[in-house]
Design a protein around this motif. Structure first.
Motif, PDB file in Angstrom:
ATOM      1  N   UNK A 268       0.826  -1.220   0.000  1.00  0.00           N
ATOM      2  CA  UNK A 268       0.000   0.000   0.000  1.00  0.00           C
ATOM      3  C   UNK A 268       0.860   1.270   0.000  1.00  0.00           C
ATOM      4  N   UNK A 269       1.859   1.387   0.898  1.00  0.00           N
ATOM      5  CA  UNK A 269       2.693   2.596   0.858  1.00  0.00           C
ATOM      6  C   UNK A 269       3.436   2.762  -0.465  1.00  0.00           C
ATOM      7  N   UNK A 270       3.903   1.667  -1.045  1.00  0.00           N
ATOM      8  CA  UNK A 270       4.608   1.748  -2.322  1.00  0.00           C
ATOM      9  C   UNK A 270       3.645   2.182  -3.427  1.00  0.00           C
ATOM     10  N   UNK A 271       2.454   1.592  -3.453  1.00  0.00           N
ATOM     11  CA  UNK A 271       1.458   1.993  -4.460  1.00  0.00           C
ATOM     12  C   UNK A 271       1.133   3.481  -4.341  1.00  0.00           C
ATOM     13  N   UNK A 272       1.037   3.976  -3.119  1.00  0.00           N
ATOM     14  CA  UNK A 272       0.749   5.391  -2.904  1.00  0.00           C
ATOM     15  C   UNK A 272       1.912   6.276  -3.367  1.00  0.00           C
ATOM     16  N   UNK A 273       3.121   5.743  -3.327  1.00  0.00           N
ATOM     17  CA  UNK A 273       4.311   6.509  -3.705  1.00  0.00           C
ATOM     18  C   UNK A 273       4.630   6.431  -5.195  1.00  0.00           C
ATOM     19  N   UNK A 274       3.913   5.616  -5.971  1.00  0.00           N
ATOM     20  CA  UNK A 274       4.239   5.445  -7.388  1.00  0.00           C
ATOM     21  C   UNK A 274       4.212   6.740  -8.199  1.00  0.00           C
ATOM     22  N   UNK A 275       3.231   7.623  -8.033  1.00  0.00           N
ATOM     23  CA  UNK A 275       3.279   8.879  -8.812  1.00  0.00           C
ATOM     24  C   UNK A 275       4.535   9.710  -8.525  1.00  0.00           C
ATOM     25  N   UNK A 276       4.916   9.794  -7.263  1.00  0.00           N
ATOM     26  CA  UNK A 276       6.134  10.530  -6.907  1.00  0.00           C
ATOM     27  C   UNK A 276       7.368   9.828  -7.474  1.00  0.00           C
TER      28      UNK A 276
END
Length: 98
Positions: free
Chosen positions: A71-79
């Motif tokens: 979940x944290x990695x998926x949330x960080x994908x745009x950045x």
């Protein structure tokens, strides 16, 4: 004695060749460039949770090394994609998480 560029540890020639490779790298060359600089690009905590595995066209596949971080990695994908576009402006990779 080789002169180093302030704060980078690179000589001016090393820094220039790295910049040229960064702007023009494609395929396996771009993947190798990313793998060598992954920790600096994504930051230390994230570099221990994901790693670049393959690059096909603009699609960069990264492996998730710790499933608890999905979940944290998926949330960080745009950045992450924004950082990668800055690092490899000629390629602007799109990230796929595996």
């Amino acid at each position: 004695m080789t002169r180093r560029t302030a704060g980078t540890g690179f000589s001016p020639l090393d820094a220039a060749s790295d910049g040229l490779l960064r702007r023009s790298a494609r395929g396996e060359t771009a993947l190798a460039w990313l793998q060598a600089r992954w920790g600096r690009i994504v930051g230390e905590p994230l570099s221990r949770k994901i790693e670049p595995r393959s690059l096909s066209g603009r699609r960069l596949t990264v492996a998730l090394l710790d499933p608890a971080w999905r979940k944290p990695v998926e949330a960080a994908l745009p950045e992450l994609e924004s950082k990668l576009a800055g690092e490899l402006p000629g390629l602007k990779p799109k990230v796929t998480l595996r």
